[in-house]
Every structure is written in structure tokens, then in C-alpha cells.
Design an enzyme around this catalytic site. Structure first.
Site, short mmCIF file in Angstrom:
data_model
loop_
_atom_site.label_atom_id
_atom_site.label_comp_id
_atom_site.label_asym_id
_atom_site.label_seq_id
_atom_site.Cartn_x
_atom_site.Cartn_y
_atom_site.Cartn_z
N GLU A 1 -13.99 -19.71 -15.76
CA GLU A 1 -14.81 -21.08 -15.47
C GLU A 1 -15.11 -21.87 -16.62
OE1 GLU A 1 -17.60 -20.48 -12.56
OE2 GLU A 1 -16.06 -19.22 -11.30
N GLU B 1 -9.34 -14.80 -7.00
CA GLU B 1 -10.33 -15.45 -6.22
C GLU B 1 -10.17 -15.50 -4.65
OE1 GLU B 1 -14.50 -16.25 -8.18
OE2 GLU B 1 -13.47 -15.05 -9.54
O1 9MR Z 1 -19.15 -13.48 -5.21
C1 9MR Z 1 -20.13 -13.80 -5.80
C2 9MR Z 1 -21.31 -13.24 -6.10
O2 9MR Z 1 -21.54 -12.31 -4.71
C3 9MR Z 1 -21.86 -13.28 -6.28
O3 9MR Z 1 -23.67 -13.45 -6.33
C4 9MR Z 1 -21.98 -14.70 -7.18
C5 9MR Z 1 -22.47 -14.14 -8.66
O4 9MR Z 1 -22.82 -13.63 -9.94
O5 9MR Z 1 -20.42 -14.79 -7.86
C6 9MR Z 1 -19.34 -14.51 -7.19
O6 9MR Z 1 -18.46 -14.39 -7.42
C7 9MR Z 1 -17.91 -16.23 -8.23
C8 9MR Z 1 -17.56 -15.19 -9.34
O7 9MR Z 1 -17.49 -14.15 -9.90
C9 9MR Z 1 -16.72 -16.54 -10.15
N1 9MR Z 1 -16.31 -17.54 -9.03
C10 9MR Z 1 -16.66 -17.75 -7.62
C11 9MR Z 1 -17.61 -16.39 -7.09
C12 9MR Z 1 -17.82 -17.17 -6.28
O8 9MR Z 1 -19.09 -17.82 -6.18
#
Ligand code: 9MR
Length: 354
Positions: free
Chosen positions: A155, A262
Site C-alpha cells: 500500500e 485479497e
Molecule cells: O483483514 C486484516 C485484519 O484482520 C487486520 O486487523 C488488519 C490490520 O492488520 O489488516 C486486515 O488486512 C488488510 C491487509 O493486511 C492489507 N490490505 C487491506 C486488508 C483489509 O484491511
């Protein structure tokens, strides 16, 4: 299920839309072959170590996927949770399970703007750079040979698509500098892993997609060992048809492997005032996810790295956690009970054409 039945499955949804008053009636779960058995590339899911103790999750994962991405336990927020030491119990467990089950492991994520600010606070220029290098060396080195790939930088593009994101990494090591350095360090630590630049809203926001493409071009020119491009594909199901296809084709033009990393497709709209019926939303969702699947299938075979959903069952989705919705969103490929849906059948139909 034969090919004709698979291709017919989406029609069942179309027929349902003719009478919205039956919108709450669930069609019988279609019989769909395991996605991993029809797709000519790996099918992935996010995983949290707790899910490995849920027999229903494990059974569905065994049946459907052949690649896993730790949803949060391979991030700095987990590994650097205790000052002065690194915590690897959960990611080690996930890596062990992948090895035992013969499932590919995709690492997520080494350097992310939202992580590590506290752990790196107070470090000056040279100490910051050394700690940055050391983190990547330790983590990527630990999983060398156990995973196939890493999201090295996650990101990096600004939310509105206008340039790069400002972060503790960019402030300390430069806008492109932190990314080039991260890729170089990751290659040193694990020369065999495919190293990904990964971001979201690339399909939803064409300006952001364009900035991502320009960033990739610039980093490659600067010599960053980027080995693959990840598009998270948290899809906005209301975007115009064709936008997803264009982005995937543009990503493919670099000749590198592409990872749908994702995927989910929320039925909810962030903005106020949503008068769409559930059936309309399901139709929009299916149209956009099928477009993504078809665009991915159109890539040359060697560029189809994997097609990963951000969870297996709707109830596993981050979009259903933390009071984010009313418990009714259905953003993933399997329902709360782990059953296939018309969406699953449609995606399997596209992959089965391969
Ligand atoms: O789904 C993930 C959630 O369980 C976590 O709390 C969060 C922070 O670590 O991250 C979420 O996953 C994200 C991913 O790592 C990066 N892209 C966006 C995803 C959804 O927020």
C-alpha cells in the site's frame, strides 16, 4: 458438475432477480467443483492461526485452496508486539501447517505504512536504516525456503491516487528509497521468493491504478528487484464494467506475475442512501468478480501467480468484524456455512474454461 451446469449457474441468479420479494429465499447451494481443482493456477485464502483449530475451516481450506496468506500474524504488529524481541509463534505455526499440507505460503507483509511506527520511533537516520534492514533480514530470512513469495511493500500509493503515501518509512528513507531498499534487502534475505509490490483500489480508482503503474515503472528502472505485482481487489461492485479488465491488462504489460491478493466484494456501500435490493447487489457483485476472474484468466499462464480471496467464508471476512456491518455482508466466495454460492459457481465456470 458438468460444464453446462456450471455455466448455467449464474443464470439462476438472474432468474431470481425477476421477483425481488423472494430475495431472502436462499437458492440451494450449487454443486461446484473445488476451485483449486478447476483453476490452472493456485487458489489462495487469508488465514489466521486460530482458524487452524476450526475443523470446518480446515476442511473447506483443504478442499478449495492450495495457497495461504497470513491475514495479520506475519505483520510487524504481531512480530514486534513485545519491545526488544520478535514473536514468531503464530506465523511459524502457519508455515508449519503449510509445509505439512503441501500448501504454498505467501508472506504478508514486510513493509507497510500502517505498521511499525512505534517500534521504530526514536531511531535516527543510520540506526533507523539498520533496524529496517535487520527486520527484513530476520523475518524474510526465517521463512526462506518455507514461503514462495512476499508482499515486500504494501500500500505505497496515496489514498486518493495522487502520488505516494507519506509514512515513517518514506520520511526516514525517501519516497522511492524505502521501497527500493526493502526490495533489495528482501532479495538478499530470500533470493528465491517472488517479491511483490501490493496495493488496493487499483481497479476501483483508475487514478490510483495509474499511479501504481508509474511507480512500478520507476522502481524497476531504479533497479528494485520487484518480481510480481499484487492487486488486492477489495472490489467496489458499483464501478463501471471494463475498469477491472483494463487494470489487469495494464498490470500484465510488465510481463511480471500478477497476484489477485485479497479479493472480496462487499455488498455494502460506504456512502449514505443505498436503495439497491439485495438481488441487485448480488448481481453487481457477480458481474464484477466474474470480470476479475476473466481478466485474470486472460493473462499469459506464466503471469497468473495466484487468485487469493481475503478469507474463505463470509463470516471469516474482516468486513464482518469490529461491528463494521450488520452481520449480513457476503463479500467472499463461500457462505457462513462454508457452502458454495452462485458466485462460486460463476467463478469456477470461468476458471474451468482454462
Ligand atoms: O483483514 C486484516 C485484519 O484482520 C487486520 O486487523 C488488519 C490490520 O492488520 O489488516 C486486515 O488486512 C488488510 C491487509 O493486511 C492489507 N490490505 C487491506 C486488508 C483489509 O484491511
Amino acid at each position: 458438475m458438468n460444464r453446462r451446469a456450471l455455466l448455467a449457474a449464474p443464470l439462476a441468479l438472474g432468474a431470481l432477480s425477476a421477483c425481488d420479494r423472494f430475495a431472502t429465499a436462499q437458492p440451494a447451494p450449487p454443486s461446484v467443483p473445488p476451485l483449486k481443482s478447476v483453476a490452472p493456477f493456485p487458489i489462495g485464502s487469508a488465514v489466521m492461526s486460530g482458524q487452524l483449530d476450526d475443523p470446518a475451516w480446515v476442511a473447506l481450506a483443504r478442499q478449495q485452496v492450495n495457497q495461504l496468506t497470513p491475514e495479520w500474524e506475519m505483520k510487524m504488529e504481531y512480530i514486534l508486539q513485545s519491545p526488544g524481541r520478535m514473536t514468531f509463534d503464530a506465523p511459524d505455526r502457519i508455515a508449519d501447517v503449510c509445509a505439512a499440507e503441501g500448501v504454498r505460503l505467501h508472506g504478508h507483509a514486510l513493509i507497510w505504512y500502517s505498521q511499525g511506527e512505534q517500534a521504530f520511533a526514536g531511531l535516527d537516520g543510520r540506526a533507523f536504516a539498520a533496524a529496517f534492514d535487520r527486520y527484513i533480514a530476520e523475518v524474510a530470512g526465517r521463512y526462506r525456503g518455507k514461503l514462495v513469495s512476499w508482499d515486500v511493500v504494501n500500500e505505497p500509493i496515496a489514498e486518493d491516487g495522487n502520488g505516494l503515501r507519506d509514512s515513517h518509512w518514506s520520511r526516514a528513507l525517501g519516497d522511492d528509497g524505502y521501497m527500493i531498499r526493502a526490495f533489495e534487502q528482501a532479495r538478499l534475505a530470500d533470493p528465491d521468493a517472488v517479491l511483490f509490490l501490493n496495493d488496493y483500489n487499483l481497479e476501483n480508482n483508475p487514478a490510483k491504478g495509474a499511479t501504481f503503474l508509474r511507480t512500478v515503472e520507476r522502481l524497476l528502472k531504479a533497479g528494485a528487484p520487484i518480481g510480481g505485482l499484487g492487486t488486492q481487489s477489495h472490489l467496489d461492485i458499483e464501478i463501471p464494467a471494463g475498469q477491472i479488465t483494463t487494470l489487469i491488462r495494464e498490470l500484465g504489460a510488465f510481463g511480471l506475475p500478477v497476484h489477485v491478493s485479497e479479493l472480496d466484494a462487499s455488498l455494502r456501500r460506504e456512502r449514505r442512501g443505498d436503495f439497491r435490493s439485495r438481488v441487485q447487489r448480488l448481481e453487481q457483485q457477480q458481474a464484477r468478480v466474474v470480470e476479475l476472474a476473466e481478466a485474470f484468466m486472460s493473462l499469459p499462464a506464466r503471469q497468473r501467480f495466484a487468485f487469493t480471496a481475503w478469507g474463505l467464508r463470509d463470516s471469516d471476512s474482516w468486513l464482518r468484524r469490529d461491528g463494521r456491518d450488520d452481520g449480513k455482508d457476503q463479500p467472499l466466495l463461500f457462505d457462513d456455512a462454508g457452502q458454495a454460492k452462485p458466485l462460486t459457481a460463476a467463478v469456477a465456470g470461468v476458471f474451468g474454461r482454462g
